[in-house]
Design a protein around this motif. Sequence first.
Motif, mmCIF file in Angstrom:
data_model
loop_
_atom_site.group_PDB
_atom_site.id
_atom_site.type_symbol
_atom_site.label_atom_id
_atom_site.label_comp_id
_atom_site.label_asym_id
_atom_site.label_seq_id
_atom_site.Cartn_x
_atom_site.Cartn_y
_atom_site.Cartn_z
ATOM 1 N N LYS A 153 0.863 -1.178 0.000
ATOM 2 C CA LYS A 153 0.000 0.000 0.000
ATOM 3 C C LYS A 153 0.898 1.226 0.000
ATOM 4 O O LYS A 153 1.798 1.336 0.828
ATOM 5 C CB LYS A 153 -0.928 -0.005 1.220
ATOM 6 C CG LYS A 153 -1.994 1.090 1.177
ATOM 7 C CD LYS A 153 -2.999 0.909 2.301
ATOM 8 C CE LYS A 153 -4.111 1.934 2.196
ATOM 9 N NZ LYS A 153 -5.130 1.763 3.257
ATOM 10 N N PHE B 88 2.602 -4.138 3.234
ATOM 11 C CA PHE B 88 1.404 -3.913 4.048
ATOM 12 C C PHE B 88 0.859 -5.253 4.535
ATOM 13 O O PHE B 88 0.885 -6.239 3.803
ATOM 14 C CB PHE B 88 0.339 -3.181 3.211
ATOM 15 C CG PHE B 88 -0.937 -2.907 3.951
ATOM 16 C CD1 PHE B 88 -1.025 -1.852 4.837
ATOM 17 C CD2 PHE B 88 -2.055 -3.700 3.756
ATOM 18 C CE1 PHE B 88 -2.193 -1.585 5.517
ATOM 19 C CE2 PHE B 88 -3.230 -3.460 4.428
ATOM 20 C CZ PHE B 88 -3.290 -2.389 5.310
ATOM 21 N N SER B 89 0.412 -5.286 5.767
ATOM 22 C CA SER B 89 -0.193 -6.500 6.313
ATOM 23 C C SER B 89 -1.470 -6.118 7.043
ATOM 24 O O SER B 89 -1.572 -5.030 7.608
ATOM 25 C CB SER B 89 0.765 -7.220 7.278
ATOM 26 O OG SER B 89 1.094 -6.372 8.369
ATOM 27 N N ILE B 90 -2.449 -7.028 7.018
ATOM 28 C CA ILE B 90 -3.722 -6.762 7.667
ATOM 29 C C ILE B 90 -3.689 -7.294 9.093
ATOM 30 O O ILE B 90 -2.924 -8.192 9.413
ATOM 31 C CB ILE B 90 -4.887 -7.401 6.887
ATOM 32 C CG1 ILE B 90 -4.751 -8.925 6.872
ATOM 33 C CG2 ILE B 90 -4.952 -6.860 5.475
ATOM 34 C CD1 ILE B 90 -5.924 -9.626 6.224
ATOM 35 N N SER B 91 -4.526 -6.694 9.934
ATOM 36 C CA SER B 91 -4.631 -7.127 11.327
ATOM 37 C C SER B 91 -5.871 -7.991 11.480
ATOM 38 O O SER B 91 -6.937 -7.673 10.956
ATOM 39 C CB SER B 91 -4.719 -5.912 12.258
ATOM 40 O OG SER B 91 -4.993 -6.328 13.572
ATOM 41 N N GLU C 220 -12.301 -5.241 10.402
ATOM 42 C CA GLU C 220 -11.648 -4.094 9.786
ATOM 43 C C GLU C 220 -11.937 -4.075 8.286
ATOM 44 O O GLU C 220 -12.284 -5.097 7.683
ATOM 45 C CB GLU C 220 -10.122 -4.129 9.992
ATOM 46 C CG GLU C 220 -9.670 -4.087 11.444
ATOM 47 C CD GLU C 220 -9.847 -2.730 12.081
ATOM 48 O OE1 GLU C 220 -10.076 -1.763 11.328
ATOM 49 O OE2 GLU C 220 -9.781 -2.644 13.316
ATOM 50 N N TYR D 162 -10.003 -2.548 4.731
ATOM 51 C CA TYR D 162 -8.776 -1.976 4.180
ATOM 52 C C TYR D 162 -9.015 -1.628 2.709
ATOM 53 O O TYR D 162 -9.393 -2.486 1.908
ATOM 54 C CB TYR D 162 -7.612 -2.958 4.298
ATOM 55 C CG TYR D 162 -7.322 -3.386 5.718
ATOM 56 C CD1 TYR D 162 -6.485 -2.634 6.534
ATOM 57 C CD2 TYR D 162 -7.901 -4.532 6.262
ATOM 58 C CE1 TYR D 162 -6.223 -3.013 7.842
ATOM 59 C CE2 TYR D 162 -7.647 -4.921 7.566
ATOM 60 C CZ TYR D 162 -6.811 -4.161 8.353
ATOM 61 O OH TYR D 162 -6.554 -4.531 9.638
ATOM 62 N N LYS D 163 -8.797 -0.365 2.372
ATOM 63 C CA LYS D 163 -9.037 0.118 1.018
ATOM 64 C C LYS D 163 -7.710 0.310 0.280
ATOM 65 O O LYS D 163 -6.665 0.551 0.886
ATOM 66 C CB LYS D 163 -9.801 1.454 1.061
ATOM 67 C CG LYS D 163 -11.167 1.377 1.732
ATOM 68 C CD LYS D 163 -12.192 0.717 0.835
ATOM 69 C CE LYS D 163 -13.587 0.828 1.431
ATOM 70 N NZ LYS D 163 -14.615 0.224 0.554
ATOM 71 N N ASP D 164 -7.788 0.254 -1.055
ATOM 72 C CA ASP D 164 -6.671 0.573 -1.939
ATOM 73 C C ASP D 164 -5.421 -0.244 -1.609
ATOM 74 O O ASP D 164 -4.317 0.289 -1.501
ATOM 75 C CB ASP D 164 -6.344 2.080 -1.867
ATOM 76 C CG ASP D 164 -7.534 2.935 -2.243
ATOM 77 O OD1 ASP D 164 -8.277 2.519 -3.138
ATOM 78 O OD2 ASP D 164 -7.712 4.003 -1.633
ATOM 79 N N VAL D 165 -5.582 -1.538 -1.431
ATOM 80 C CA VAL D 165 -4.457 -2.436 -1.189
ATOM 81 C C VAL D 165 -4.061 -3.069 -2.520
ATOM 82 O O VAL D 165 -4.910 -3.439 -3.333
ATOM 83 C CB VAL D 165 -4.832 -3.534 -0.174
ATOM 84 C CG1 VAL D 165 -3.659 -4.472 0.062
ATOM 85 C CG2 VAL D 165 -5.259 -2.897 1.146
ATOM 86 N N ASP E 254 -10.010 -4.242 -2.196
ATOM 87 C CA ASP E 254 -10.591 -3.817 -0.922
ATOM 88 C C ASP E 254 -10.717 -5.079 -0.078
ATOM 89 O O ASP E 254 -11.293 -6.079 -0.532
ATOM 90 C CB ASP E 254 -11.960 -3.174 -1.116
ATOM 91 C CG ASP E 254 -11.856 -1.748 -1.638
ATOM 92 O OD1 ASP E 254 -10.720 -1.244 -1.692
ATOM 93 O OD2 ASP E 254 -12.887 -1.163 -2.006
#
Length: 756
Positions: A440, A445-448, A453, A455-458, A471
Amino acid sequence: MKSKIWFNQSIRVKVFTLSFVIAIIPILVVNTLWSMSAHDQLEQASIDTQLASLDNNGRRIDRYLDTRVKRFIASAQEFDIANLQTEQAARDVLQYAKQDTEIKRIALVDSEGNEQIVVEGDKLQQQLKNIATNGAFQAIARRGESSFMSSVQFDGNEPKLVIAVPITPDENSDTIKADRAALSQASQQASSPGVFMVDLSLATLWDSILGTPLGSTGYSYIVDAQGTLIGHPDKDYFEPHKNMSHVDQVARFLSNQQAGATPETTVSEHGTMVMSSHQPVYRTGWAIIAEEPEESIYAPVQHVYRVIMWIFISASLMVIFLGLYFSSTLTRPLKALVTGTSELGQGKLDTRIPILSNDEIGLLAERFNGMADNLKRLVSNLKSETTKLNVVLDSVGEGILAVDRENRIVVANVSATKLAGAGQSSLAGKRFDEVFHLTKNNQPFSISLGGTEVYKDVVYMSPNKRLHYLDIFVYKIEDDPDGITNIITLRDLTDERDLEIMKHDFVSMAAHELRTPITAIRGYLDLMAVDKASDLSDNTKHSIERARSSTEELVGLINNLLNVSKIEGGTLDMAFGKVNWVALVKSALDNHRFGAAEKDITLEYDGPEHKVFIIADEIAIKEVANNLIANAIHYTNEDGHITVSVRTEKDQVITSVKDTGIGIPPNAIKRLFTKFFRVKGGMASGSGGTGLGLFISKSIVELHKGRIWVESEEGKGTTFTFTLPAFDEVQYEAIANKQAEGVKKRRGWVTKNTAR
């Protein structure tokens, strides 16, 4: 014969007979007499003491924090604080800090996150900072919470927490109403809500709670909602934020944080057996843990335990002796049950147990066989439902994955495996971040997986080297028996993004291609208009003039489309310089006085007469002023009034264009600054605009690090306001050194006929 009769007796009769023979009755009598006379009383006394102490202490904490929050809310509603009247508010805040020794720090923060007043101890601090990223500020100013209370923090070993409330006037206060009525309209518009933040020491509260005695050696300590230690009477044992989740009573609290626990025997943090319970603090999510060692509770009756122990040993010897005789009778059917359950557990659903007796064991075997039949039907139904679920998941266009607490993929549908470039079976067991390498803003980038949650624009690059724009939606699953903790949905927006880029490129290309023929048409029309030798009729000349005017408008539209394309593509350059904003605004007003006079509209300037400098692209920023003034004239009826005001506030220059026109519908304000948006209804009639003017104006202001907004009421007028950074010599020199040499001023953005 006797053996057969005994075998056919119920287990209840067998157990009763054996218990009686082994002298269970004497044990029960002794134990009951002792329990009724001593044990239950001591235990109940400990339970009552614990529950009363926990309930009282829990209420004390809730009342204390509620009182504090209400007091801070009341303070934040006082006129000087609520309106950030810095000088008087500072005196008020200093007085609060001096009167309350538990207050360690008070901060008044405006809506932008800038600290206006900070008091530490009883001293006013001079060094102020921006705390826009602070969690307490975000909760109040951004998410609109009525109050915020942080987790417990420690200054050394002294506990404290941060309480934040919004700075808002008390609308029902007569004093506030009178003071507000005295304010000018401009000052009311300039005021904005902020945040009242207090660092509150909990040392006194902690001493009161932790000092409550329980029996002779019992005590209480406090943990937060995550099971970390935030208060303990043993100073040698206490460590701030020590993890206590391994302690039995803390684990009970973490498993159910909504209600208190009935006291029971557990292992304490010191490894000793205690009678313990907990009480949640509903205001904060903490828990008060109460413990009293069993040695302390039952010390008066230890000698009775010794007597019972000897009786128990004697009875046990008798049980062992008699058990050898009866074991063969009881174990045969039980072994058959064990064998059957083992085979059933291995998946042999056709296993059945022969019924050998008519007692409870025979009834158990019968029920086991019925359970096996039901289980076989249930497994068949589950397989059918699983097949249906897999069909549904595989038909979904979005990638769906289920992961466990270790972030390993448990289930993945076809769309997810296609995105990963692998088979469904090959994804199972792999970590999500090993399969999907996300970025990103050109950074890993990593998700939690801690909660739900979005997460946009990944960005994700698939194995075939294609970039995918995603998304990602993460949903938390609670208490799943299969260990699934999160469902992850991958929405691939790559095709939509590619389409948007194609639309952008098409607009840019079309605008470029239209410029050449339009330029030629305009040139021929100009030649025809200035050709004095031609004998064109007056009607023809009038038509030529109308064609020239329409061509000019079309050129303006093309230029606007090109500028929109540059704005969206990030290729629009600015030639910044030192600009006298007052002179520029007055010049813009003069340019529109003729148009205003045609409608008998009064144009008025309200602001300083001296020079006010800004750093700006003069041509571009002038177009913003021209567009807003032109819009105000267009949407103001005859005999109307337009005021352009300029004022300076700290490091900002604030400009407003206020008219007495027809106003803007409330449902249109949110989309007013978007491209190609036109207001429906009365505002659109008679206007041939494209809906680009305000979009371009907003983009220009933001490129100058400013902000633009609108306030309007239908039938009463509209006010457009935008801010620009005031001139700063250091910034100007930095921009001048960085700006490329030879940059020439271009013709500004053509905003003619681009009304809102």
